[in-house]
Design an enzyme around this catalytic site. Structure first.
Site, PDB file in Angstrom:
ATOM      1  N   ASP A  25       1.400  -8.506 -23.331  1.00  0.00           N
ATOM      2  CA  ASP A  25       2.080  -7.251 -22.991  1.00  0.00           C
ATOM      3  C   ASP A  25       1.129  -6.114 -23.352  1.00  0.00           C
ATOM      4  O   ASP A  25       0.734  -5.965 -24.517  1.00  0.00           O
ATOM      5  CB  ASP A  25       3.379  -7.180 -23.810  1.00  0.00           C
ATOM      6  CG  ASP A  25       4.163  -5.899 -23.557  1.00  0.00           C
ATOM      7  OD1 ASP A  25       3.612  -4.959 -22.945  1.00  0.00           O
ATOM      8  OD2 ASP A  25       5.327  -5.861 -23.986  1.00  0.00           O
ATOM      9  N   LEU A  26       0.760  -5.294 -22.380  1.00  0.00           N
ATOM     10  CA  LEU A  26      -0.237  -4.230 -22.603  1.00  0.00           C
ATOM     11  C   LEU A  26       0.219  -3.202 -23.634  1.00  0.00           C
ATOM     12  O   LEU A  26      -0.609  -2.503 -24.217  1.00  0.00           O
ATOM     13  CB  LEU A  26      -0.548  -3.517 -21.283  1.00  0.00           C
ATOM     14  CG  LEU A  26      -1.292  -4.338 -20.230  1.00  0.00           C
ATOM     15  CD1 LEU A  26      -1.284  -3.605 -18.891  1.00  0.00           C
ATOM     16  CD2 LEU A  26      -2.721  -4.614 -20.685  1.00  0.00           C
ATOM     17  N   GLY A  68      -3.663  -4.068 -14.586  1.00  0.00           N
ATOM     18  CA  GLY A  68      -2.319  -4.291 -15.108  1.00  0.00           C
ATOM     19  C   GLY A  68      -1.481  -3.026 -15.087  1.00  0.00           C
ATOM     20  O   GLY A  68      -1.979  -1.929 -14.876  1.00  0.00           O
ATOM     21  N   SER A 112      -5.685   5.348  -8.628  1.00  0.00           N
ATOM     22  CA  SER A 112      -4.969   5.404  -7.352  1.00  0.00           C
ATOM     23  C   SER A 112      -5.059   6.776  -6.699  1.00  0.00           C
ATOM     24  O   SER A 112      -5.157   7.809  -7.380  1.00  0.00           O
ATOM     25  CB  SER A 112      -3.494   5.063  -7.591  1.00  0.00           C
ATOM     26  OG  SER A 112      -2.729   5.324  -6.436  1.00  0.00           O
ATOM     27  N   HIS A 127      -2.682   8.209  -5.664  1.00  0.00           N
ATOM     28  CA  HIS A 127      -1.478   8.968  -6.030  1.00  0.00           C
ATOM     29  C   HIS A 127      -1.739   9.972  -7.147  1.00  0.00           C
ATOM     30  O   HIS A 127      -0.872  10.796  -7.436  1.00  0.00           O
ATOM     31  CB  HIS A 127      -0.324   8.008  -6.310  1.00  0.00           C
ATOM     32  CG  HIS A 127       0.033   7.242  -5.074  1.00  0.00           C
ATOM     33  ND1 HIS A 127       0.648   7.844  -3.991  1.00  0.00           N
ATOM     34  CD2 HIS A 127      -0.249   5.972  -4.703  1.00  0.00           C
ATOM     35  CE1 HIS A 127       0.770   6.955  -3.008  1.00  0.00           C
ATOM     36  NE2 HIS A 127       0.231   5.815  -3.411  1.00  0.00           N
ATOM     37  N   TYR A 147       3.894   7.748 -11.643  1.00  0.00           N
ATOM     38  CA  TYR A 147       2.852   6.719 -11.456  1.00  0.00           C
ATOM     39  C   TYR A 147       1.482   7.387 -11.247  1.00  0.00           C
ATOM     40  O   TYR A 147       0.508   7.052 -11.917  1.00  0.00           O
ATOM     41  CB  TYR A 147       3.239   5.843 -10.259  1.00  0.00           C
ATOM     42  CG  TYR A 147       2.133   4.956  -9.739  1.00  0.00           C
ATOM     43  CD1 TYR A 147       1.705   3.852 -10.468  1.00  0.00           C
ATOM     44  CD2 TYR A 147       1.517   5.224  -8.511  1.00  0.00           C
ATOM     45  CE1 TYR A 147       0.691   3.028  -9.980  1.00  0.00           C
ATOM     46  CE2 TYR A 147       0.516   4.410  -8.023  1.00  0.00           C
ATOM     47  CZ  TYR A 147       0.101   3.320  -8.760  1.00  0.00           C
ATOM     48  OH  TYR A 147      -0.913   2.516  -8.280  1.00  0.00           O
ATOM     49  N   ARG A 180      -1.443   6.198   8.491  1.00  0.00           N
ATOM     50  CA  ARG A 180      -2.056   6.709   7.253  1.00  0.00           C
ATOM     51  C   ARG A 180      -3.229   5.840   6.795  1.00  0.00           C
ATOM     52  O   ARG A 180      -4.215   6.329   6.249  1.00  0.00           O
ATOM     53  CB  ARG A 180      -0.977   6.795   6.168  1.00  0.00           C
ATOM     54  CG  ARG A 180      -1.493   7.136   4.789  1.00  0.00           C
ATOM     55  CD  ARG A 180      -0.334   7.351   3.815  1.00  0.00           C
ATOM     56  NE  ARG A 180      -0.794   7.441   2.448  1.00  0.00           N
ATOM     57  CZ  ARG A 180      -0.892   6.394   1.617  1.00  0.00           C
ATOM     58  NH1 ARG A 180      -0.562   5.170   2.035  1.00  0.00           N
ATOM     59  NH2 ARG A 180      -1.327   6.562   0.391  1.00  0.00           N
TER      60      ARG A 180
HETATM   61  C1  15L Z   1      -0.840   2.472  -4.680  1.00  0.00           C
HETATM   62  O1  15L Z   1      -1.342   2.974  -5.689  1.00  0.00           O
HETATM   63  C2  15L Z   1       0.140   1.363  -4.764  1.00  0.00           C
HETATM   64  O2  15L Z   1      -0.102   0.512  -5.879  1.00  0.00           O
HETATM   65  C3  15L Z   1       0.231   0.553  -3.502  1.00  0.00           C
HETATM   66  O3  15L Z   1       1.410  -0.208  -3.557  1.00  0.00           O
HETATM   67  C4  15L Z   1       0.209   1.429  -2.237  1.00  0.00           C
HETATM   68  O4  15L Z   1       1.374   2.123  -2.117  1.00  0.00           O
HETATM   69  C5  15L Z   1      -0.992   2.359  -2.272  1.00  0.00           C
HETATM   70  O5  15L Z   1      -1.070   3.074  -3.478  1.00  0.00           O
HETATM   71  C6  15L Z   1      -0.995   3.386  -1.117  1.00  0.00           C
HETATM   72  O6  15L Z   1      -1.054   4.588  -1.381  1.00  0.00           O
HETATM   73  O7  15L Z   1      -0.978   2.955   0.038  1.00  0.00           O
END
Ligand code: 15L
Length: 268
Positions: A55-56, A76, A114, A116, A139, A177
């Protein structure tokens, strides 16, 4: 094949989709591979690899899985938008434990960051990696935290890290996209190998995307590790260019559907 057996690699998140794709490739490339996840590894263990459940958010457990490791591939944690109480232990406490352990071990960290972390830039805006973060949820915010943690650990302790700001890492692009965000599995593996093998990385942030004709992502630190993507989502344009979600917020921003999740800002 190069003799990679002296390089001890830890892959966290090994039981997730990208972990399961990377694990057999890393083992086949000859690295000494330790896999870890909070849940069991669902596939047969690749030859020569071992698995440790951890577990991290448990600092002692994280120190244990890093013992003897030269480079950690940190995949992870929670991989989609979730409430903060779920993001916090896995993605905030977890990566902090990981960098602390990497510092003691003098290991390099390769972090699956990511898009995101910058999801609220509008589509079509060309970005460099040093432009301000615009996370599209908790996230994305946790990914920005990981990148900044790497910055601090390099400046303060000399811990090297390569942050792969992954777009959409899928076997095939499936919607419009992805013409801008796709990262092929082969390109991710090339990327990870370059990040492990580079003699020196410092703190590097690199767009985790293939060589997409319609990319929104520009300057980054790829030359430092010699990463050169070879695939391009454009080859699928005929099939996917017309595939839209129908949601105005999703279509407006680079982060897509993550931006629309729990979106409540009223537009003028
Ligand atoms: C991410 O960071 C996610 O983990 C993945 O499930 C996708 O949604 C991806 O980005 C995305 O932006 O396509």
């Amino acid at each position: 094949m190069a003799d990679n057996s002296a390089r001890h690699i830890l892959l966290t998140g090994a039981s997730g989709a990208l972990g399961r794709m990377l694990a057999p490739r890393l083992a086949a490339a000859g690295y000494a591979v330790r896999l870890s996840d909070i849940v069991p590894f669902p596939d047969p263990l690749p030859q020569g690899a071992s698995f440790v459940q951890a577990d991290l958010s448990d600092a002692a457990a994280v120190a244990g899985i890093l013992d003897g490791i030269d480079c950690v591939l940190h995949f992870g944690g929670v991989s989609v938008e979730k409430p903060f109480d779920q993001i916090m232990p896995a993605n905030i406490v977890g990566i902090t434990n990981l960098f602390e352990a990497a510092r003691l071990q003098k290991a390099r960290v390769v972090f699956a960051s990511s898009n995101h972390s910058i999801g609220f830039y509008e589509r079509g805006t060309m970005l460099d990696v040093d432009m301000p973060y615009r996370p599209d949820g908790y996230y994305g915010l946790s990914k920005a935290y990981g990148e900044l943690l790497g910055r601090m650990f390099f400046d303060k302790h000399g811990v090297e890290s390569v942050h792969i700001r992954i777009g959409s890492c899928l076997a095939e692009p499936t919607e419009a996209r992805h013409l801008s965000t796709w990262l092929s599995h082969d390109d991710l593996f090339r990327f990870v190998r370059a990040a492990i093998d580079a003699p020196v990385t410092g703190h590097a942030i690199i767009w985790g995307a293939s060589a997409n004709t319609r990319s929104w992502w520009d300057a980054d630190d790829r030359e430092r590790i010699g990463y050169a993507p070879q695939d391009n989502a454009e080859n699928c344009a005929d099939k996917i260019a017309a595939i839209r979600t129908g949601n105005a917020v999703t279509e407006r921003y680079q982060g897509g559907v993550f931006c629309a999740q729990d979106f409540s800002r009223e537009e003028p």
